[in-house]
Design a protein around this motif. Structure first.
Motif, mmCIF file in Angstrom:
data_model
loop_
_atom_site.group_PDB
_atom_site.id
_atom_site.type_symbol
_atom_site.label_atom_id
_atom_site.label_comp_id
_atom_site.label_asym_id
_atom_site.label_seq_id
_atom_site.Cartn_x
_atom_site.Cartn_y
_atom_site.Cartn_z
ATOM 1 N N SER A 110 0.845 -1.200 0.000
ATOM 2 C CA SER A 110 0.000 0.000 0.000
ATOM 3 C C SER A 110 0.877 1.246 0.000
ATOM 4 C CB SER A 110 -0.888 0.031 1.240
ATOM 5 O OG SER A 110 -1.701 -1.109 1.315
ATOM 6 N N GLY A 111 0.628 2.159 -0.917
ATOM 7 C CA GLY A 111 1.384 3.399 -0.984
ATOM 8 C C GLY A 111 2.711 3.297 -1.721
ATOM 9 N N TRP A 112 3.142 2.085 -2.068
ATOM 10 C CA TRP A 112 4.359 1.938 -2.857
ATOM 11 C C TRP A 112 4.081 2.484 -4.247
ATOM 12 C CZ3 TRP A 112 7.494 -3.133 -1.883
ATOM 13 C CH2 TRP A 112 7.684 -3.303 -0.516
ATOM 14 N N PHE A 113 5.120 2.850 -4.968
ATOM 15 C CA PHE A 113 4.903 3.389 -6.307
ATOM 16 C C PHE A 113 5.943 2.894 -7.290
ATOM 17 C CE2 PHE A 113 7.147 6.428 -3.679
ATOM 18 C CZ PHE A 113 8.156 6.960 -4.480
ATOM 19 N N ILE A 114 5.549 2.952 -8.548
ATOM 20 C CA ILE A 114 6.389 2.478 -9.643
ATOM 21 C C ILE A 114 6.296 3.478 -10.788
ATOM 22 C CG2 ILE A 114 4.545 1.014 -10.592
ATOM 23 C CD1 ILE A 114 6.761 -1.014 -11.321
ATOM 24 N N TYR A 115 7.406 3.662 -11.482
ATOM 25 C CA TYR A 115 7.427 4.604 -12.600
ATOM 26 C C TYR A 115 8.497 4.191 -13.603
ATOM 27 C CZ TYR A 115 11.282 6.530 -9.837
ATOM 28 O OH TYR A 115 12.434 6.681 -9.112
ATOM 29 N N PRO A 116 8.312 4.577 -14.885
ATOM 30 C CA PRO A 116 9.364 4.330 -15.881
ATOM 31 C C PRO A 116 10.642 5.052 -15.439
ATOM 32 C CG PRO A 116 7.310 4.883 -16.975
ATOM 33 C CD PRO A 116 7.114 5.146 -15.504
ATOM 34 N N PHE B 154 2.618 5.261 -10.828
ATOM 35 C CA PHE B 154 1.492 4.466 -10.346
ATOM 36 C C PHE B 154 1.681 4.225 -8.854
ATOM 37 C CE2 PHE B 154 -0.334 0.471 -9.006
ATOM 38 C CZ PHE B 154 -1.645 0.602 -9.445
ATOM 39 N N TYR B 155 0.667 4.540 -8.072
ATOM 40 C CA TYR B 155 0.678 4.294 -6.632
ATOM 41 C C TYR B 155 -0.256 3.138 -6.304
ATOM 42 C CZ TYR B 155 3.074 8.724 -6.061
ATOM 43 O OH TYR B 155 3.996 9.737 -6.135
ATOM 44 N N PHE B 156 0.226 2.160 -5.554
ATOM 45 C CA PHE B 156 -0.631 1.063 -5.135
ATOM 46 C C PHE B 156 -1.603 1.570 -4.081
ATOM 47 C CE2 PHE B 156 2.906 -1.219 -6.952
ATOM 48 C CZ PHE B 156 2.274 -2.254 -7.613
ATOM 49 N N PRO B 157 -2.896 1.283 -4.251
ATOM 50 C CA PRO B 157 -3.906 1.785 -3.311
ATOM 51 C C PRO B 157 -3.835 1.066 -1.961
ATOM 52 C CG PRO B 157 -4.924 0.372 -4.964
ATOM 53 C CD PRO B 157 -3.485 0.523 -5.349
ATOM 54 N N ALA B 158 -4.482 1.660 -0.960
ATOM 55 C CA ALA B 158 -4.575 1.052 0.369
ATOM 56 C C ALA B 158 -5.143 -0.360 0.243
ATOM 57 C CB ALA B 158 -5.467 1.897 1.270
ATOM 58 N N GLY B 159 -4.610 -1.259 1.036
ATOM 59 C CA GLY B 159 -5.079 -2.646 1.015
ATOM 60 C C GLY B 159 -4.382 -3.517 -0.013
ATOM 61 N N SER B 160 -3.363 -2.997 -0.688
ATOM 62 C CA SER B 160 -2.634 -3.784 -1.687
ATOM 63 C C SER B 160 -1.614 -4.671 -0.983
ATOM 64 C CB SER B 160 -1.908 -2.870 -2.676
ATOM 65 O OG SER B 160 -2.826 -2.122 -3.430
ATOM 66 N N TYR C 67 -1.269 -2.612 -15.905
ATOM 67 C CA TYR C 67 -1.481 -2.339 -17.326
ATOM 68 C C TYR C 67 -1.543 -0.836 -17.585
ATOM 69 C CZ TYR C 67 -2.405 -7.278 -18.047
ATOM 70 O OH TYR C 67 -2.268 -8.637 -18.127
ATOM 71 N N THR C 68 -1.277 -0.461 -18.811
ATOM 72 C CA THR C 68 -1.307 0.939 -19.204
ATOM 73 C C THR C 68 -2.714 1.508 -19.098
ATOM 74 O OG1 THR C 68 0.580 0.651 -20.666
ATOM 75 C CG2 THR C 68 -0.792 2.579 -21.054
ATOM 76 N N GLY D 188 -4.212 3.742 -16.094
ATOM 77 C CA GLY D 188 -5.280 4.606 -16.572
ATOM 78 C C GLY D 188 -4.767 5.641 -17.565
ATOM 79 N N SER D 189 -3.685 5.319 -18.247
ATOM 80 C CA SER D 189 -3.078 6.255 -19.192
ATOM 81 C C SER D 189 -3.646 6.054 -20.593
ATOM 82 C CB SER D 189 -1.559 6.045 -19.234
ATOM 83 O OG SER D 189 -0.964 6.870 -20.212
ATOM 84 N N GLY D 190 -3.886 7.135 -21.282
ATOM 85 C CA GLY D 190 -4.372 7.069 -22.652
ATOM 86 C C GLY D 190 -3.262 6.922 -23.676
ATOM 87 N N LYS D 191 -2.009 6.916 -23.222
ATOM 88 C CA LYS D 191 -0.893 6.755 -24.150
ATOM 89 C C LYS D 191 0.064 5.693 -23.620
ATOM 90 C CE LYS D 191 2.027 10.345 -22.186
ATOM 91 N NZ LYS D 191 2.934 11.420 -22.451
ATOM 92 N N ALA D 192 0.834 5.110 -24.518
ATOM 93 C CA ALA D 192 1.771 4.059 -24.158
ATOM 94 C C ALA D 192 2.842 4.585 -23.206
ATOM 95 C CB ALA D 192 2.422 3.492 -25.412
ATOM 96 N N LEU D 193 3.198 3.778 -22.232
ATOM 97 C CA LEU D 193 4.241 4.139 -21.269
ATOM 98 C C LEU D 193 5.562 3.443 -21.579
ATOM 99 C CD1 LEU D 193 2.112 3.851 -18.030
ATOM 100 C CD2 LEU D 193 2.716 5.933 -19.267
ATOM 101 N N TRP D 194 5.494 2.371 -22.317
ATOM 102 C CA TRP D 194 6.663 1.564 -22.619
ATOM 103 C C TRP D 194 6.778 1.401 -24.129
ATOM 104 C CZ3 TRP D 194 8.626 1.189 -17.951
ATOM 105 C CH2 TRP D 194 7.761 1.099 -16.858
ATOM 106 N N SER D 195 7.981 1.209 -24.612
ATOM 107 C CA SER D 195 8.170 0.915 -26.029
ATOM 108 C C SER D 195 7.867 -0.555 -26.255
ATOM 109 C CB SER D 195 9.611 1.224 -26.457
ATOM 110 O OG SER D 195 10.492 0.239 -25.950
ATOM 111 N N ASN D 196 7.746 -0.962 -27.494
ATOM 112 C CA ASN D 196 7.514 -2.369 -27.816
ATOM 113 C C ASN D 196 8.703 -3.237 -27.417
ATOM 114 O OD1 ASN D 196 4.956 -1.935 -28.798
ATOM 115 N ND2 ASN D 196 5.652 -1.633 -30.898
#
Length: 84
Positions: free
Chosen positions: A12-18, A28-34, A45-46, A59-67
């Motif tokens: 909970s509260g941990w986060f990840i980013y490119p 991206f932040y993991f919600p409470a109870g994760s 997922y994107t 919840g992003s409308g654009k790609a975050l990672w390359s192929n």
């Protein structure tokens, strides 16, 4: 993301980013109870939600990672780097 330990991990509260973006922007932040049980895996997922893999989405409308993939950084709720 996989919990390779023998203990349940409260993420909970941990986060990840490119890695190239820092903590601003596409974070991206993991919600409470994760929680991750031992050997449990989840995916973020994107812009899709798949309950069978945790139900997490940027919840992003654009790609975050390359192929070709990309490097991510994960930090705990205190900002300590957990993995890259």
């Amino acid at each position: 993301i996989k919990n390779r330990s023998k203990e349940t991990a409260d993420i909970s509260g941990w986060f990840i980013y490119p890695a190239g973006t820092g903590t601003q922007g596409n974070t991206f932040y993991f919600p409470a109870g994760s929680v991750l049980k031992p050997n449990q895996s989840v995916r973020i997922y994107t812009n899709e939600i798949h309950k069978e893999t945790g139900g997490y989405s940027w919840g992003s409308g654009k790609a975050l990672w390359s192929n070709n993939g990309g490097l991510a950084v994960m930090k705990d709720n205190n900002g300590k780097k957990i993995m890259e």
